[in-house]
Design a protein around this motif. Structure first.
Motif, PDB file in Angstrom:
ATOM      1  N   TYR A 150       0.863  -1.188   0.000  1.00  0.00           N
ATOM      2  CA  TYR A 150       0.000   0.000   0.000  1.00  0.00           C
ATOM      3  C   TYR A 150       0.899   1.237   0.000  1.00  0.00           C
ATOM      4  O   TYR A 150       1.630   1.490   0.948  1.00  0.00           O
ATOM      5  N   GLU A 151       0.813   1.993  -1.077  1.00  0.00           N
ATOM      6  CA  GLU A 151       1.660   3.170  -1.223  1.00  0.00           C
ATOM      7  C   GLU A 151       0.930   4.206  -2.070  1.00  0.00           C
ATOM      8  O   GLU A 151       0.613   3.956  -3.236  1.00  0.00           O
ATOM      9  N   THR A 152       0.657   5.356  -1.497  1.00  0.00           N
ATOM     10  CA  THR A 152      -0.057   6.394  -2.225  1.00  0.00           C
ATOM     11  C   THR A 152       0.851   7.073  -3.240  1.00  0.00           C
ATOM     12  O   THR A 152       2.074   7.104  -3.083  1.00  0.00           O
ATOM     13  N   GLY A 153       0.225   7.608  -4.287  1.00  0.00           N
ATOM     14  CA  GLY A 153       0.958   8.374  -5.285  1.00  0.00           C
ATOM     15  C   GLY A 153       1.645   7.558  -6.357  1.00  0.00           C
ATOM     16  O   GLY A 153       2.317   8.124  -7.221  1.00  0.00           O
ATOM     17  N   THR A 154       1.503   6.231  -6.328  1.00  0.00           N
ATOM     18  CA  THR A 154       2.175   5.393  -7.327  1.00  0.00           C
ATOM     19  C   THR A 154       1.245   4.959  -8.452  1.00  0.00           C
ATOM     20  O   THR A 154       1.718   4.455  -9.472  1.00  0.00           O
ATOM     21  N   THR A 158      -6.845   5.266 -13.523  1.00  0.00           N
ATOM     22  CA  THR A 158      -6.850   4.460 -14.744  1.00  0.00           C
ATOM     23  C   THR A 158      -5.909   3.265 -14.672  1.00  0.00           C
ATOM     24  O   THR A 158      -5.840   2.461 -15.604  1.00  0.00           O
ATOM     25  N   THR A 159      -5.174   3.119 -13.571  1.00  0.00           N
ATOM     26  CA  THR A 159      -4.242   2.001 -13.421  1.00  0.00           C
ATOM     27  C   THR A 159      -5.006   0.684 -13.346  1.00  0.00           C
ATOM     28  O   THR A 159      -5.983   0.562 -12.612  1.00  0.00           O
ATOM     29  N   THR A 160      -4.569  -0.309 -14.089  1.00  0.00           N
ATOM     30  CA  THR A 160      -5.223  -1.615 -14.068  1.00  0.00           C
ATOM     31  C   THR A 160      -4.659  -2.470 -12.934  1.00  0.00           C
ATOM     32  O   THR A 160      -3.576  -2.208 -12.409  1.00  0.00           O
ATOM     33  N   ASP A 174      -6.587  -0.266  -6.240  1.00  0.00           N
ATOM     34  CA  ASP A 174      -5.808  -1.258  -6.984  1.00  0.00           C
ATOM     35  C   ASP A 174      -5.936  -2.644  -6.358  1.00  0.00           C
ATOM     36  O   ASP A 174      -6.095  -3.644  -7.073  1.00  0.00           O
ATOM     37  N   HIS A 175      -5.882  -2.718  -5.039  1.00  0.00           N
ATOM     38  CA  HIS A 175      -6.063  -4.000  -4.355  1.00  0.00           C
ATOM     39  C   HIS A 175      -7.413  -4.611  -4.721  1.00  0.00           C
ATOM     40  O   HIS A 175      -7.508  -5.820  -4.964  1.00  0.00           O
TER      41      HIS A 175
END
Length: 279
Positions: A150-154, A158-160, A174-175
């Motif tokens: 878990y890391e914000t800003g990465t 739209t990330t799959t 994302d998880h």
């Protein structure tokens, strides 16, 4: 548990807006284990055009921005009573059939990295048997949490899921997408959930939260908060559901007449004392 929620969204535009519409999914659902005691939405430099219920039984409010506005503020506030059902929502309801939650979307479709993650989970094969589905999903949640920090800003909206696994980092959205893609590949209907989570150590929250639900025969829909490694408890408030983030996004829209905008969000969730009735 009685929760008081306040959610403020501000848009600051570089130039006056000519025309803009915002689609809001910010009204909590009245579902099993969750009762809406009060809820209101207030706007500055905007007004309601239309309110309707979409195919997922989400309350959708279509808001128009006043022409010439340089800033828009949307404030939602209210109280919700929640119960502890160990994450179990129950029977399926909605305008879409259950099988529609087996099909992949662009955000959830597994690639080589997601398939490798799934192969590491016992009983994957062609899909876990009915009796082992719950254990399989808990193992899947743990595997995702272990492999995707878990890391914000990465990542972006739209990330799959495949991209998040490849990069090895992401956020709750994302998880959830990774979980959805893997569950569906295993023959288990799954859906995305957006809402609120009261963190025990603070009132002001970083943002809205996201988790996933899977449909298990005999139980119905069951929630999994992959980022925190638990099933939703009374601290969680369900707002919108869908096949992925795009179906349940709190705020989406389009604007004309401006090329740049700044978005800020403030969310607070606080437990309230429940008044006891005298006998």
């Amino acid at each position: 548990m009685k929760l008081a929620i306040r959610h403020t969204t501000r848009y600051s535009f570089a130039d006056p807006v000519v025309h803009a519409l915002q689609r809001l999914r910010l009204t909590p659902k009245a579902t099993q284990g969750q009762q809406i005691l009060s809820w209101q939405m207030d706007y500055e430099n905007a007004y309601t055009e239309l309110e309707y219920e979409d195919q997922h039984f989400n309350t959708v409010t279509l808001v128009a921005v006043e022409p010439g506005a340089r800033e828009v503020r949307i404030t939602c506030s209210g109280e919700v009573m929640t119960e502890d059902n160990s994450g179990v929502i129950g029977r399926h309801a909605g305008h879409l059939p259950l099988w529609s939650f087996l099909s992949q979307t662009k955000l959830t479709k597994p690639g080589p990295k997601m398939r490798a993650l799934m192969r590491d989970i016992p009983d994957y094969g062609a899909g876990p048997q009915d009796g082992a589905k719950l254990d399989y999903l808990h193992a899947l949640s743990a595997a995702i949490r272990d492999q995707v920090a878990y890391e914000t800003g990465t990542t972006q909206v739209t990330t799959t899921g495949e991209e998040a696994v490849t990069d090895g980092s992401g956020v709750c959205q994302d998880h959830a997408h990774i979980f959805l893609g893997a569950a569906r590949a295993g023959g288990i209907p799954a859906r995305y959930v957006s809402g609120y989570l009261m963190m025990n150590d603070r009132i002001d929250q970083e943002a809205t939260h996201a988790w996933a639900e899977a449909h298990i025969d005999g139980l119905g829909w069951v929630g999994f908060d992959i980022s925190n490694g638990i099933s939703p408890d009374p601290r969680y408030v369900r707002v919108a559901t869908g096949r992925d983030y795009r179906d349940a996004a709190p705020v989406t829209g389009i604007s004309f007449g401006t090329t740049e905008q700044l978005l800020t969000v403030d969310v607070s969730v606080e437990q309230q004392q429940v008044e006891q009735q005298q006998q």
